[in-house]
Write a protein that holds these residues in place. Structure first.
Motif, PDB file in Angstrom:
ATOM      1  N   GLN A  89     -27.205  12.635  -6.560  1.00 22.74           N
ATOM      2  CA  GLN A  89     -27.145  13.214  -5.214  1.00 22.74           C
ATOM      3  C   GLN A  89     -28.376  14.052  -4.917  1.00 22.74           C
ATOM      4  O   GLN A  89     -28.850  14.092  -3.773  1.00 22.74           O
ATOM      5  CB  GLN A  89     -25.876  14.054  -5.087  1.00 22.74           C
TER       6      GLN A  89
ATOM      7  N   HIS B 119     -31.074  11.794  -3.755  1.00 22.51           N
ATOM      8  CA  HIS B 119     -30.822  11.327  -2.388  1.00 22.51           C
ATOM      9  C   HIS B 119     -31.190  12.398  -1.360  1.00 22.51           C
ATOM     10  O   HIS B 119     -31.926  12.130  -0.396  1.00 22.51           O
ATOM     11  CB  HIS B 119     -29.353  10.944  -2.253  1.00 22.51           C
TER      12      HIS B 119
ATOM     13  N   GLN C   5     -34.353  12.614   1.424  1.00 22.51           N
ATOM     14  CA  GLN C   5     -34.084  12.755   2.856  1.00 22.51           C
ATOM     15  C   GLN C   5     -34.781  13.975   3.442  1.00 22.51           C
ATOM     16  O   GLN C   5     -35.394  13.909   4.520  1.00 22.51           O
ATOM     17  CB  GLN C   5     -32.577  12.847   3.086  1.00 22.51           C
TER      18      GLN C   5
END
Length: 876
Positions: free
Chosen positions: A57, A60, A64
């Motif tokens: 996570q 990710h 972003q």
């Protein structure tokens, strides 16, 4: 198997390089479906964006957020908590609300009246150039030269000095008289001082061990000689021990105590201010000492005409273009008050005195000085040592590149230095733990001393202005650094800081206010106060020593404007030309886009003059393809930068030679070395001028050879363009050819600006004939008029707005008033120098905009052909 480790993503409080903060804010609002006010919290350093994330996570979210443009950090879960930041923000809102309520409840008759210049001043009337507020309720002592020593004149001078002192003393409350610090508070520094002395004691112990090792190595050789057992083994062992001792001493011990690296010393980075330059400022510091007991005054040697034993007490002062107020060490080790002219231009006098008092608080008494040395001084030494080792700097390159025979030793020391960087980092961590309590005590003590001048109630508003000033100074420095990449610089840095300080928008002020909730760096004396420190000072409930703070320190200087321009040259590359502040602070998008294209096309080696519009004269070079031309230029970029720097130095040298030759012809006694002359006769001056001109011409020919390859690069790209783009480039090249008529007048105009700059530098020490000054100022005006006339005869060559700006420089006076002398004359000549350089900058701006129209299409074509760009390996 152990549980999977969790992480949290924390904001670093910054956006990625070359990203617009407003665009990042809008993208974050859209990505997280939150309001702009909530998204603005993500700009707070230490704000937890996501917590309890797995490693997958984290990847990710980090991808972003990096795409959005926010800089983040990854830490173990639970390390940071948003509740502490929210509590500080809530405290700040309550404090502001309380201040607003107090002001509303205060009778209007008791509120401090604003300065006359601050009443209903429209924002549009504030120009981003060299204007500054001249409002001041303090009249400095007279600045003219001293009259003859008659009894009547001496009595009049004493009367004026006492009157000025009385005016300054009236700023302080009558009962203010050196509030002594309690003995208990001073003794409170002793216990944490013992802990903070741990790292300095380690270095002292290392020094003693090195001395013992050095003595042991020499003693072993002597003992072997006495015992008759001297052999190769003994000599080799002694040499190895001496080499090891020398290596450790050169890497760690000596740099810690001597602090030899230039970046770590700030004592010689400013302009020294003499008493005749700012008599009112020196008098104000004397009054401050009498009222508060704060001073760093020491013995200052008088003029050489006095007896050697005669010395006077005084506070050494230097000024810098920025906004920092600090006490630094001079080259002789004497504490010197360093005043940022940007701070003087922005803040009221009361705030400036608070910053001065705070800076001096670290140098009051042997116990406080020892505490500051062990905590703050050691932290700065370790940081300086780490920066030097990481930058592969050693004792052999402190004054430039080492000699060829010392280069192997330098490389060895640099390699060993990189190996010991982790040790320095561990020492820094140890020192921060050991000296944290003492650093916090010193910071609290300094804030309390500053609050004695502002009062506890006014410390919050003072801290807000302080934080805004630091922000304006940082932005100004970044603008100047980016401009230097394109060969330009701010003409007047202090007034650039002032303009940015006055034009902070509401979002920026809110961001600064939120940043005040972050934890402070105790080991940085110049760190502005945040909400926690404000609360601690307000709890002290100190009354203000100053009765009024709405006065200005600018009028305490004889020539503040001239000093701002002169200080703005400090540390600047000679190749960078000074341009008016408005051209960099309020530059149009078109100009910014043009500078970006030029920087990319020339790889930051933007031509200082007009680009020659012809190819190379050597047949072998003229036959190269586009890629071969770019590759050849890449191999000559370093040479081109050195040529530009060499030409700039020779042009300044030529201005000094021309000025010295004129003084020689006018029968004025000069020191030939001050004007780069080989003698003090007219024939020697002419010989120096011819020699310098020949050197300039030789460098220009070499530069033209390289620049001609840039034009060939344009031709090669143009030949492969589509017909429409080729037609546009052809028309733009025709426009560039029209600028050729300005080549010589523009060079003469720049030469006049350099000459007037050298004239300003020599005015304080040389008596220039009035006719000589009139001659050069009139020549400068003639050059400006000639350039304006040539542009007026070619309508459409430059935009009308730039032509109007150039016409404003033509409309000034054509000469200097004959009665001006000294400081007044320097200010008048400086105004003429500004007109010359600003006029030249207007023409160059128009030329660069036209040149960018050509180069933009050329870069587009090179991208289409997938040509390897013009970049050095270090710039990739």
């Amino acid at each position: 198997m152990s549980a999977q480790q969790k992480y949290q993503i924390v904001s670093a409080g910054k956006v990625l390089r070359a990203r617009n903060p407003a665009e990042v804010l809008a993208q974050m609002s859209s990505a997280f479906a939150i309001s702009a006010q909530q998204a603005r919290k993500l700009f707070l350093k230490g704000w937890v964006i996501k917590d309890g994330l797995s490693s997958g996570q984290v990847v990710h979210y980090r991808t972003q957020l990096h795409q959005i443009g926010l800089k983040i950090e990854v830490h173990p879960a639970g390390k940071f908590d948003n509740r502490a930041i929210l509590a500080r923000m809530q405290f700040a809102r309550k404090r502001k609300a309380r201040q607003t309520t107090d002001v509303a409840a205060e009778p209007a008759s008791e509120r401090p009246q604003p300065l006359p210049s601050e009443k209903a001043e429209p924002a549009a009337a504030i120009a981003p150039s060299n204007t500054s507020s001249n409002t001041s309720f303090v009249t400095p002592p007279p600045t003219a030269g001293l009259p003859k020593k008659t009894a009547q004149d001496s009595a009049g001078h004493r009367g004026e000095a006492s009157s000025a002192r009385a005016q300054l003393e009236a700023l302080f409350s009558p009962d203010a008289a050196g509030r002594p610090e309690s003995a208990a508070r001073r003794l409170g520094l002793v216990v944490p001082l013992v802990s903070a002395a741990l790292v300095p004691a380690l270095f002292v112990g290392a020094l003693l061990l090195l001395l013992a090792g050095f003595a042991s190595a020499l003693w072993s050789v002597g003992a072997a000689i006495l015992a008759g057992s001297l052999g190769p083994g003994v000599v080799l062992g002694a040499l190895l021990k001496l080499m090891l001792v020398t290596l450790i001493g050169a890497l760690l011990v000596y740099p810690y105590f001597a602090n030899p690296f230039p970046a770590s010393s700030g004592g010689d980075n400013g302009l020294r201010v003499r008493k005749q330059d700012a008599p009112g400022l020196f008098l104000l510091l004397e009054v401050l000492e009498a009222k508060t007991g704060l001073s760093i005054a020491g013995e200052v040697t008088g003029p050489k005409t006095l007896a050697p034993a005669r010395q006077a007490l005084g506070t050494p002062i230097q000024v810098t273009p920025g906004a920092e107020v600090a006490v630094v060490k001079s080259a002789t080790g004497q504490p010197t008050l360093s005043l940022g002219l940007g701070a003087i231009a922005c803040l009221p006098g009361g705030d400036l005195l608070a910053l001065v008092a705070r800076a001096m608080s670290y140098h009051q008494g042997p116990l406080v000085r020892a505490a500051a040395y062990c905590s703050l001084g050691s932290a700065q030494k370790l940081q300086s040592l780490q920066d030097a080792l990481e930058g592969q700097n050693t004792l052999l390159n402190t004054s430039g590149e080492p000699a060829a025979f010392l280069m192997p030793v330098h490389k060895l020391l640099a390699a060993c230095g990189l190996a010991v960087v982790p040790l320095i980092e561990r020492l820094q961590s140890l020192h921060r733990v050991a000296s944290g309590a003492l650093a916090r005590r010193l910071e609290a003590r300094a804030d309390a001393i500053a609050a004695q001048l502002t009062g506890s109630e006014g410390f919050g508003a003072f801290s807000e202005r302080w934080n805004q000033l630091v922000h304006a100074d940082l932005v100004s420095g970044e603008i100047n650094r980016e401009a230097m990449l394109t060969g330009r610089r701010l003409l007047d840095v202090p007034h650039a800081v002032q303009w940015l300080f006055r034009h902070l928008d509401e979002d920026t002020r809110n961001s600064i206010d939120m940043a005040m909730g972050e934890d402070a760096d105790y080991w940085s004396p110049s760190e502005p106060a945040g909400h926690a420190r404000i609360a601690a000072v307000e709890d002290l409930q100190l009354s203000a020593v100053l009765q009024r703070s709405d006065f200005s320190l600018q009028k305490l200087f004889v020539a503040f404007e001239a000093l701002c321009v002169q200080s703005s040259r400090l540390g600047m590359d000679e190749r960078c030309r000074a341009v008016e502040n408005s051209q960099l602070l309020t530059a149009s998008k078109e100009v910014e886009a043009a500078q970006k294209i030029l920087s990319e096309y020339f790889n930051r080696a933007i031509p200082g003059d007009l680009l020659p519009l012809h190819g190379p004269s050597i047949a072998e070079l003229s036959e190269m393809t586009l890629q071969e031309t770019i590759d050849w230029l890449r191999s000559r970029l370093i040479d081109l930068q050195e040529l530009e720097q060499r030409i700039a130095q020779l042009q300044l040298r030529g201005a000094r030679i021309q000025l010295g030759a004129a003084l020689v012809r006018a029968n004025v006694r000069v020191d030939p070395r001050s004007y780069d002359l080989c003698g003090s006769t007219p024939s020697a001056a002419e010989e120096s001028r011819k020699d310098n001109r020949a050197r300039i011409e030789e460098c220009r020919q070499q530069r033209t050879q390289i620049h001609s390859l840039f034009f060939q690069r344009i031709q090669r790209a143009m030949a492969a363009m589509p017909a429409a783009d080729r037609s546009v480039v052809g028309e733009a090249l025709q426009q560039l050819k029209q600028f050729e008529t300005l080549r010589d007048p523009l060079a003469s105009l720049s030469s006049c600006g350099d000459l007037l700059g050298e004239l300003i530098e020599q005015i304080p020490t040389t008596e220039f004939p009035e006719a000589l000054v009139q001659k050069y100022t009139q020549l400068a005006v003639q050059q400006i008029r000639q350039v304006h006339q040539l542009l007026a005869e070619q309508p459409g060559l430059v935009p009308q707005a730039l032509l109007d700006k150039l016409e404003a420089y033509v409309a000034g006076e054509a000469g200097m008033p004959g009665a001006q002398r000294g400081i007044d004359l320097a200010g008048a000549v400086q105004g003429m120098e500004l007109r010359c350089k600003s006029a030249a900058a207007v023409v160059v701006e128009a030329y660069h905009t036209a040149l960018a129209n050509v180069l933009g299409l050329c870069l587009k074509e090179e991208t289409r052909q997938k040509v390897k760009p013009l970049r050095l390996v270090g710039a990739l």
